[in-house]
Structure formats: structure tokens, C-alpha cells
Write an enzyme that holds these catalytic residues in place. Structure first.
Site, PDB file in Angstrom:
ATOM      1  NE  ARG A  39     -10.046 -10.749  -1.512  1.00 22.23           N
ATOM      2  CZ  ARG A  39     -11.016  -9.611  -2.152  1.00 22.23           C
ATOM      3  NH1 ARG A  39     -11.253  -9.999  -3.448  1.00 22.23           N
ATOM      4  NH2 ARG A  39     -10.713  -8.412  -2.208  1.00 22.23           N
ATOM      5  CE  LYS A  70      -3.831  -2.033   3.069  1.00 23.01           C
ATOM      6  NZ  LYS A  70      -4.778  -1.711   2.241  1.00 23.01           N
TER       7      LYS A  70
END
Length: 432
Positions: A282, A208
Site C-alpha cells: 500500500r 515473514k
């Protein structure tokens, strides 16, 4: 001279000198919140934010009109992560006081644990703190908890949690907590609650940018929210057996970290190719949903700060709800409306399950194609790990968990939004 500010509610318009649209005015007795003809709770929360911004550190809610909902609205706006303010209110009847204190206790846990620096909340600490909180609010003898950590995760088949966290020096963990108020150790598990517990998310090798990473201590917000929700439900009298499953890891970069092109083989046989290491939530939730499905519950709810797509769609004021079970979705939306919290449905359909192609595994961990509906494909990915995904499963993509900067209603940091909705939903469904 007292530094405590008395705050009153008023249905009257403020005097002209305070401005045509004045929300707050002052007189010799203290401050007046001008709520309009009907008591507008949003105005109360906005006014409370103003008091905090002005540095008013001690408030007593005085006069008429301060019921549970009005006090609660003020508390939410006045609360500051630095916690230097003091709030007192008029006496309530016993049941109302208990409800207010329960809400505050549950959301304080949620907001505090999300606001803590990642250095203070490693994966195992998150699991431990959550278990301690549930024990603190549950009747004695109703809670057992087990924390599976490090290589034991591999031994028990929890490949996703281990893979995501293996790049960190801080070991990953899965909390398996059992709340059983029935007194029967063989009672069926009625519901399973699964939380994403990424205690810091660097993005891994799909790293990020700093302006997206600076709030990633809050990437365990799903775990904080669902734990707070269970705690409040217990304090409201939840009477069925529920398991809380937190999937806790730190997504970091090192020579041991998950790499693009790696393939994870899950306990249910599904294989997943890693095409983006920043789509890690996830991957850990998949383990939790497999474990939840093994319990054969009537209801599975997962909470996660899962996608930027949900936040782009809804902003900070709503959580996203995705499910194949439309009847259950209506129950969740009803609970949110009753608790005056933001919840909004996003689409989830069978064709979304076909949008996760991989050349080397059953699934990719990100959606493919142009204009991929990221929140929908993330939920579709999770559906492969829920045994009966079309019935009794709700996915909350928690867009409103955390604010990088203050708004007119909330301080910067965690909001606690969703805790009351989850508690309401659990208690209402359990009582059916």
C-alpha cells in the site's frame, strides 16, 4: 510411433470400465474428455491438468467442439511453468484465432514474469519488461514510457516507493507508460492502471516466516496482471488513452531499510506512520494512485497482491474487488462473468477509513483494533491517495494470482487470472 496424443470431446458418459465418474477415457484414436450434455469448460481444464500430470507432452485437439472457449480452457489447464508441453488445435476462423492468440500472448507474459525468480526480475527489470511487452502488442508510435528510478524518485516526490525499496541494493523504479492510440498528444487520459510491483517481499523488519516468504517472488503479481490486462485490451482494439503506472521495489532488510515508527510524507501531504514493514504494498501503491489522480482520468484501476486477509476470505479461486463505486463494481463483475474468471466483492465503507489511527501521523499503514478487516482497511488506506475515491476507482486484491502447489485445474505458479477480466472491462467501458 507418434508420441502426440489426439484429444476429442464427448458428450457421452465414459464406458463402465473407466469408472462411474470418469472425466477422461482412451480408445484407439486417442483420449476422450467427457464433458456432459453441455460442454463444461471446467471439466476440460481439469482434464488438461490430468494430461500434464501424466507427462503427456504433445497434444492435438481433434474432432468437433473445439471452439475458442474450449481450447482456451484446455490451454489453461495444460500449461506448465516448465513449458515442456506442445499443444496444437483444429483450424479456427480468423477472428477466433486472433482472439485465442491474443489471450495466450497476454497471459503467457503475465504467468512467465510472475514465475521468474526474483533474481531475474529486479524492480527496474520489471518496469522495462512491462514496457517492452506493451510496445510489442501496440500499434507503432502509440506507446511512450519513462522509468523514474533511485534518487530521482525522491526528486519527483515518490516517497513511498523510495522508502520501501531503500533497504535493497537493487534500486526502486516507477514506470510511467502512456498508451495513446488517438494520434492527439493532447488527448485526455481516459484511464490509469496502477500495479504493485514488489519483486521480492521479505517483510522487512516485520519479517515473514520462510513458509510465507517462499512465494514472494510473486508479490509483483499485481503489476504482471494489470500489464497483461492492458496488453490484451490493446490487442482487442482499445481506442482510448491509458496510462500504466507500476510501482516497483524490493522489500529487504539492511541498515538502510524502512523501520517501525518511521513516518512517510507523501506528495499529496498525507503522512503515514509505519507500524508494520510487511504492509509495504500500500505504501508504493499510494505514489501510483497520486500520480494517477494527477492525470484526471475517468477511471482508475489498481491491482495488487495486497493482503492475506483477501486470500483467507476467498482462497485462490477469486480475486477480491473493493470499491465505493457500486455501479462500476457491477460492470467489473459482469466482465469477470463474461470471461469466466473469479471475482468477488468485499466490503469497503466510509467507516473503514477511520480504522487506521496513528499517534504521530495522519494514518497508520495497518488497521487498528480487534478483528480488523484487513482487506477492507488496506483498500481504505489507498482511498486517501485517490482524489475522487468515491467514483471511478476500482481496487483488485489479487488473491488468485499465484498457487504454491498445483490444483485439479492449475499447475503450480502463476495463473494469469484477471487478465481477461481487466481487458474486457477496459474495452467495454472505453466503447460506452
Amino acid at each position: 510411433m507418434s508420441t502426440q496424443m489426439s484429444v476429442f470431446l464427448s458428450h457421452e458418459v465414459a464406458a463402465p470400465q473407466w469408472g462411474e465418474k470418469a472425466l477422461v477415457s482412451f480408445n484407439e484414436q486417442g483420449a476422450l474428455i467427457h464433458t456432459g450434455e453441455s460442454t463444461d469448460l471446467t471439466k476440460i481444464q481439469r482434464a488438461a491438468r490430468k494430461f500434464d500430470v501424466q507427462g503427456i507432452k504433445s497434444v492435438v485437439l481433434a474432432g468437433d467442439g473445439w471452439d475458442v472457449e474450449a481450447i482456451w480452457a484446455f490451454h489453461q489447464g495444460y500449461r506448465n511453468p516448465k513449458k515442456y508441453s506442445q499443444l496444437e488445435w483444429v483450424a479456427l476462423e480468423e477472428k477466433a484465432q486472433a482472439e485465442l492468440e491474443a489471450r495466450i500472448k497476454a497471459t503467457e507474459f503475465t504467468r512467465d514474469i510472475i514465475n521468474k525468480p526474483a533474481e531475474e526480475v529486479a524492480p527496474r527489470q520489471l518496469a522495462t519488461m512491462a514496457a517492452e511487452f506493451i510496445r510489442s502488442v501496440a500499434p507503432e508510435g502509440t506507446v511512450t514510457a519513462r522509468i523514474v528510478k533511485d534518487k530521482d524518485l525522491l526528486a519527483e516526490g515518490w516517497e513511498g516507493i523510495y522508502a520501501v525499496g531503500r533497504g535493497s541494493d537493487r534500486t526502486s523504479a516507477m514506470l510511467q507508460l502512456d498508451f495513446n492510440p488517438t494520434g492527439d498528444e493532447n488527448a485526455p487520459v481516459w484511464a490509469c492502471l496502477v500495479g504493485k510491483g514488489i519483486t521480492f517481499d521479505s517483510g522487512g523488519y516485520s519479517i515473514k516466516a520462510s513458509n510465507f516468504m517462499d512465494s514472494m517472488k510473486a508479490d509483483m503479481g499485481g503489476s504482471g496482471t494489470i500489464t497483461g490486462g492492458l496488453g490484451l485490451a490493446i490487442m482487442r482494439g482499445l481506442n482510448k488513452r491509458v496510462k500504466l503506472i507500476l510501482c516497483c521495489a524490493e522489500n529487504m532488510i539492511s541498515g538502510r531499510a524502512l523501520k517501525l515508527g518511521d513516518v512517510i510524507t507523501y506528495k499529496n501531504g498525507k503522512t503515514v506512520e509505519i507500524m508494520n514493514t510487511d504492509a509495504e504494498g500500500r505504501l508504493v501503491l499510494a505514489d501510483g494512485l497520486i500520480y494517477a489522480s494527477e492525470q484526471n482520468p475517468e477511471l482508475i484501476i489498481d491491482c495488487a497482491t495486497l493482503t492475506g486477509a483477501a486470500k483467507n476470505a476467498l482462497g485462490n479461486d477469486y480475486h477480491a474487488l473493493l470499491t465505493f463505486d457500486q455501479a462500476l463494481a457491477q460492470e467489473a463483475l459482469k466482465s469477470a462473468a463474461e470471461e469466466k474468471e473469479g471475482l468477488w466483492p468485499l466490503p469497503l465503507a466510509e467507516f473503514h477509513r477511520e480504522m487506521l489511527p496513528s499517534n504521530f501521523a495522519d494514518l497508520s499503514n495497518i488497521g487498528g483494533g480487534d478483528y480488523s478487516p484487513g482487506a477492507s482497511t488496506a483498500a481504505a488506506f489507498l482511498s486517501y491517495f485517490v482524489q475522487d475515491y468515491q467514483k471511478g476507482w476500482l481496487h483488485f486484491d489479487c488473491s488468485g494470482t499465484y498457487r504454491k502447489s498445483a490444483s485439479d485445474k492449475w499447475s503450480a505458479g502463476a495463473t494469469g487470472m484477471g487478465v481477461c477480466t481487466l481487458a474486457n472491462l477496459l474495452v467495454e467501458q472505453a466503447n460506452k
